[in-house]
Design an enzyme around this catalytic site. Structure first.
Site, PDB file in Angstrom:
ATOM      1  N   ARG A   1      31.207  41.997  49.205  1.00 19.27           N
ATOM      2  CA  ARG A   1      30.150  42.420  48.271  1.00 19.27           C
ATOM      3  C   ARG A   1      28.786  42.025  48.826  1.00 19.27           C
ATOM      4  NH1 ARG A   1      34.632  41.837  44.979  1.00 19.27           N
ATOM      5  NH2 ARG A   1      35.222  43.917  44.276  1.00 19.27           N
TER       6      ARG A   1
ATOM      7  N   ASP B   1      36.789  45.007  51.200  1.00 14.63           N
ATOM      8  CA  ASP B   1      36.756  45.470  49.810  1.00 14.63           C
ATOM      9  C   ASP B   1      35.985  46.785  49.792  1.00 14.63           C
ATOM     10  OD1 ASP B   1      36.703  45.572  46.869  1.00 14.63           O
ATOM     11  OD2 ASP B   1      37.202  43.448  46.969  1.00 14.63           O
TER      12      ASP B   1
ATOM     13  N   HIS C   1      40.824  48.783  46.322  1.00 17.37           N
ATOM     14  CA  HIS C   1      39.656  48.083  46.869  1.00 17.37           C
ATOM     15  C   HIS C   1      39.427  48.461  48.333  1.00 17.37           C
ATOM     16  CE1 HIS C   1      38.463  45.525  43.504  1.00 17.37           C
ATOM     17  NE2 HIS C   1      39.748  45.419  43.209  1.00 17.37           N
TER      18      HIS C   1
ATOM     19  N   ASP D   1      45.463  43.997  43.996  1.00 19.39           N
ATOM     20  CA  ASP D   1      44.931  43.914  42.631  1.00 19.39           C
ATOM     21  C   ASP D   1      44.235  45.215  42.219  1.00 19.39           C
ATOM     22  OD1 ASP D   1      43.034  43.277  44.643  1.00 19.39           O
ATOM     23  OD2 ASP D   1      41.640  42.599  43.111  1.00 19.39           O
ATOM     24  N   GLU D   2      44.173  45.413  40.919  1.00 19.55           N
ATOM     25  CA  GLU D   2      43.320  46.416  40.272  1.00 19.55           C
ATOM     26  C   GLU D   2      43.417  47.808  40.902  1.00 19.55           C
ATOM     27  OE1 GLU D   2      39.700  43.873  38.479  1.00 19.55           O
ATOM     28  OE2 GLU D   2      39.536  44.182  40.630  1.00 19.55           O
TER      29      GLU D   2
ATOM     30  N   TYR E   1      37.371  30.850  38.414  1.00 25.72           N
ATOM     31  CA  TYR E   1      36.485  31.842  39.035  1.00 25.72           C
ATOM     32  C   TYR E   1      35.076  31.238  39.095  1.00 25.72           C
ATOM     33  CZ  TYR E   1      39.492  35.815  39.921  1.00 25.72           C
ATOM     34  OH  TYR E   1      40.432  36.652  40.460  1.00 25.72           O
ATOM     35  N   PHE E   2      34.659  30.918  40.303  1.00 25.96           N
ATOM     36  CA  PHE E   2      33.369  30.237  40.463  1.00 25.96           C
ATOM     37  C   PHE E   2      32.197  31.220  40.483  1.00 25.96           C
ATOM     38  CE2 PHE E   2      34.963  26.007  42.578  1.00 25.96           C
ATOM     39  CZ  PHE E   2      35.671  25.716  41.423  1.00 25.96           C
ATOM     40  N   ASP E   3      32.487  32.527  40.296  1.00 29.25           N
ATOM     41  CA  ASP E   3      31.371  33.462  40.100  1.00 29.25           C
ATOM     42  C   ASP E   3      30.957  33.474  38.632  1.00 29.25           C
ATOM     43  OD1 ASP E   3      33.894  34.612  39.560  1.00 29.25           O
ATOM     44  OD2 ASP E   3      33.149  36.652  39.860  1.00 29.25           O
TER      45      ASP E   3
ATOM     46  N   GLU F   1      29.591  39.633  43.978  1.00 32.10           N
ATOM     47  CA  GLU F   1      28.774  40.738  43.444  1.00 32.10           C
ATOM     48  C   GLU F   1      27.333  40.297  43.163  1.00 32.10           C
ATOM     49  OE1 GLU F   1      31.846  40.111  42.458  1.00 32.10           O
ATOM     50  OE2 GLU F   1      32.932  41.967  41.985  1.00 32.10           O
TER      51      GLU F   1
HETATM   52  C1  ACM Z   1      40.565  39.880  41.401  1.00 31.65           C
HETATM   53  O1  ACM Z   1      39.743  39.141  40.845  1.00 31.65           O
HETATM   54  N1  ACM Z   1      40.447  41.198  41.307  1.00 31.65           N
HETATM   55  C2  ACM Z   1      41.688  39.364  42.150  1.00 31.65           C
END
Ligand code: ACM
Ligand code: ZN
Length: 768
Positions: free
Chosen positions: A165, A194, A269, A334-335, A426-428, A478
């Protein structure tokens, strides 16, 4: 020697000991066993490092030690000169410390570090370093006498970095690895590919980096709202790591006992790779690189039905495996939006040929096939928890990020698991008051939440515990475009994670950690490393005891005191000082501040409302189910007397894309004149105000009469708002109350998620 000289010498020798003998040892993570003795070992410019030179690993460890000592003192320590005070590094079979443990013994004449492996020696050296100055000064290098026996609780002590990102320089990646290593973290999960950028040079596919690593510079727009690239725009923003740079970084990490686990995302991704090689997608259409989180008309998923996609994946992984000695290769998983597979003739033909039931099984087919390839190269596959969908690959290790449920399911199937749940790892996400912090992804994961995390959920205690390899935190980028900002999000939370991953649960102690942390803050300051000074906003939590409601106020700040008001006024040093839980007897709003050394943190006011009304404690029945992701404290969240605040993960019930229709039975007929529903808008989290809220009442729970409909008046582009939709009406008798919050038809056209479902977040139905 005459007596006056003796006295002088005595004074010279004893003075520093008296002055410094109380100097605490502030090692993070806290060692398993540690005893501090009186006296010091002083590292001088001619203190030799003694080790077996025929052992290459010890030779490397010795140069690691020497180069750090040179940095902080200028000393170039001699090697293997006997007969003086010395630092000894010894690898020998030692019981009770495992493969990464060490013994560190410091006396006035020697520092001995003993371990079974080089990893243990490196960790002994790291503990030694933590007792020394962080930067070059003229101060003596004084190591307190002590004995330490130390070894880790978990074998996977991980930290992730998203370099897609935003791209981070090789120098910063090394600095990041160095921070991990300082705190005995041993796994660096490098998220190299990604949608928004491919960052690893692959010789066979040069366009992955010549095209996929660059995008049109929209760094001044917000992620998610940045305009899409247009034909002819020049793509100048980005970067990638050459294979030579990667080899250098891998070696740097190896010297510090850090394994780099590379992640090559598939099948989703992958928009950057598809921009480089359009044949990889189902549509096979050309596309421009992405600029942010806007996916309109972008393919981001590989085609499973196309054999040449597997050839590509195997060729890429062959180069990746050559570069990274890691046992684990991360395949993402993922996703994945599987819509393109539903509309693709090749994917559907494959699905029918294999007799697969659905697209989840197509994903599972891809992951299993690539796993077989990875196993053929003598490596192991790891992926995000979606790889469970459609059937888990036989030897897969699962990284549980959507909470712990994927990890729990995998461990029960006897698969290894790394815990990295969004909350708190999640450190974001924000680590302190969102109103005073740089823009974060949302969420709220404070230092103490990270510290209190136990990687072994209660469901897995006992027989399944062995499958938990450890815990990892993730830093998605991001909203993080600079090295300084990345450090800020990492620190100090990574230190809390390090202690969670290393120190036995029964030896962890928040107050001790918080106290030790202060000296690390000082060292970060000296080294010019950015870090978050802490969550100065007090936490206000409900506590029910013997049927009575109390508010418990706490501050994470070391030495922080709390002052609060219950009359709506801004707290000051003249307000009540918090000492014991505050009894809540009526509707009230508490406001609280942290005070440190007499300084009021008035920019970080905590506010929590408690309501006492006719609905408190009553059951709520929903026509459309509340999302399991936003279930707050359970089914009675709307009637628990506690109002949601601007922290999304707490106190709010969330419903995606559907109306919130809640019915309450008051138990008896009551006289009522006011009903209200609180709602949250958080634009960036796709949470919007409903179009309107309709209030109805009934005697029998079957036929309802509308008392009022209240329209929304919060503009759709307001970033954050909390609104009470309130109906006041002439007093009436009613037993049942129905509240309908009307969902938007879709996110508005200015929103990056245009036309996609919006969330409704509601908390507290108040009835008076
Ligand atoms: C993720 O946060 N999509 C693994
Ligand atoms: Zn396809």
């Amino acid at each position: 020697m005459n007596s006056s000289k003796k006295t002088l010498l005595f004074v010279l020798w004893s003075f520093p000991i008296m002055l410094f003998s109380q100097q605490p040892v502030n090692i993070i993570p806290q060692p398993v066993e540690m005893k501090i003795n009186t006296g010091y070992f002083i590292i001088e410019k001619n203190t030799p490092v003694i080790f077996n030179k025929t052992n290459a690993e010890l030779t490397h460890a010795a140069s690691f030690l020497k180069s750090h000592i040179k940095n902080i003192s200028g000393y170039i320590l001699p090697e293997n000169i006997h007969g003086k005070n010395s630092i000894q590094l010894i690898i020998k079979k030692t019981e009770g410390i495992g493969t990464e443990g060490y013994l560190l013994t410091v006396s006035p004449i020697s520092v001995d570090i003993t371990a079974n492996t080089k990893a243990g020696i490196i960790y002994g050296i790291q503990s030694l370093f933590q007792t020394l100055p962080a930067i070059r000064t003229n101060a003596a290098l004084r190591v307190p006498c002590m004995t330490i026996k130390d070894y880790p609780r978990f074998k996977w002590r991980g930290m992730h970095l998203d370099v897609s990102r935003h791209f981070f320089s090789p120098d910063f990646v090394k600095e990041y690895i160095d921070l991990l290593a300082t705190y005995k973290m041993n796994t660096f999960h490098w998220h190299l590919t990604d949608d928004q950028g491919w960052r690893i040079e692959i010789k066979k596919y040069p366009k992955l980096t010549s095209v996929g690593a660059w995008r049109v510079d929209e760094s001044n727009s917000m992620w998610g709202s940045s305009p899409q690239a247009k034909e002819g725009d020049s793509a100048t923003y980005g970067g990638y790591y050459t294979q030579e740079q990667i080899k250098d970084i891998v070696k740097y990490a190896e010297e510090r006992n850090v394994t780099i686990v590379p992640e090559i995302e598939m099948p989703g991704h992958s928009a950057a790779a598809i921009a480089a090689y359009p044949y990889l997608s189902c549509s096979q259409q050309q596309q421009l690189p992405m600029t942010g989180g806007n996916y309109r008309n972008i393919s981001s998923v590989y085609c499973v039905g196309n054999d040449s996609v597997f050839t590509y994946l195997e060729n890429v992984l062959t180069e990746v495996i050559k570069l990274f000695p890691s046992k684990y290769i991360h395949l993402g998983g993922d996703e994945v939006d599987k819509t393109s597979w539903k509309n693709c003739a090749k994917c559907q033909a494959l699905k029918n040929r294999l007799g697969l039931k659905n697209e989840d099984e197509l994903q599972s087919y891809l992951i299993k096939k690539v796993e077989r390839f990875i196993i053929s190269k003598h490596r192991k596959m790891i992926g995000w928890d979606e790889i469970l969908e459609g059937g888990l690959a036989p030897e897969a290790t699962v990284m549980s990020w959507r909470g712990e449920s994927g990890g729990i399911a995998a461990a029960k199937m006897h698969h290894d698991v790394v815990m990295t749940p969004g909350t708190p790892l999640y450190f974001d996400h924000y680590q302190a008051d969102p109103t005073t912090e740089p823009l974060a992804f949302g969420g709220f994961n404070s230092l103490k939440m990270v510290y209190d995390y136990n990687p072994v959920p209660k469901e897995l205690q006992g027989e399944y515990e062995q499958y938990i390899l450890g815990a990892q935190a993730n830093l998605w980028a991001e909203n993080i475009s600079t090295a300084e900002h990345a450090e800020y999000m990492l620190l100090p939370r990574m230190l809390a994670l390090a202690e969670t991953d290393w120190t036995p649960g029964d030896k962890k102690n928040w107050d001790s950690f918080n106290q030790r942390l202060q000296s690390h803050f000082e060292k970060f300051g000296q080294r010019g490393i950015r870090y978050c000074k802490g969550n100065f906003r007090p936490d206000i939590k409900p506590l029910v005891q013997s049927g009575k409601l109390f508010a418990v106020l706490s501050s994470e700040i070391y030495g922080g005191e709390i002052y609060f008001t219950a009359n709506g006024e801004q707290p000051t040093l003249k307000s009540s000082k918090y000492s014991t839980p505050v009894s809540i007897d009526s509707t009230v709003t508490l406001k609280a501040i942290t005070v440190v050394n007499g300084k009021m943190m008035t920019n970080n006011v905590a506010q929590q409302s408690f309501v006492m009304d006719k609905a408190v404690g009553k059951n709520v029945v929903y026509a459309n189910p509340v999302s399991s992701k936003y279930f707050a404290d359970g089914p009675n969240t709307l009637t628990d007397g506690i109002r949601g605040t601007d922290i999304i993960g707490k106190y709010w019930h969330g419903i995606e894309g559907k109306d919130l229709i809640a019915t309450i039975d008051l138990g008896d007929e009551e006289n009522i004149h006011t009903i209200s529903l609180g709602c949250l808008q958080s634009y960036r989290s796709w949470i919007m105000m409903p179009q309107y809220v309709k209030f109805e009442i009934s005697d029998d729970g079957k036929s309802f009469t509308e008392v009022k409909t209240v329209d929304n008046d919060v503009p759709s582009n307001t970033m954050t708002a909390i609104k009470d939709f309130t109906a006041n009406f002439p007093e009436q008798k009613a037993r049942y109350i129905r509240v309908t919050a009307k969902a938007l038809k879709g996110l508005t056209k200015d929103h990056p998620g245009k036309d996609l479902p919006a969330w409704i977040f509601a908390d507290e139905i108040v009835v008076e």
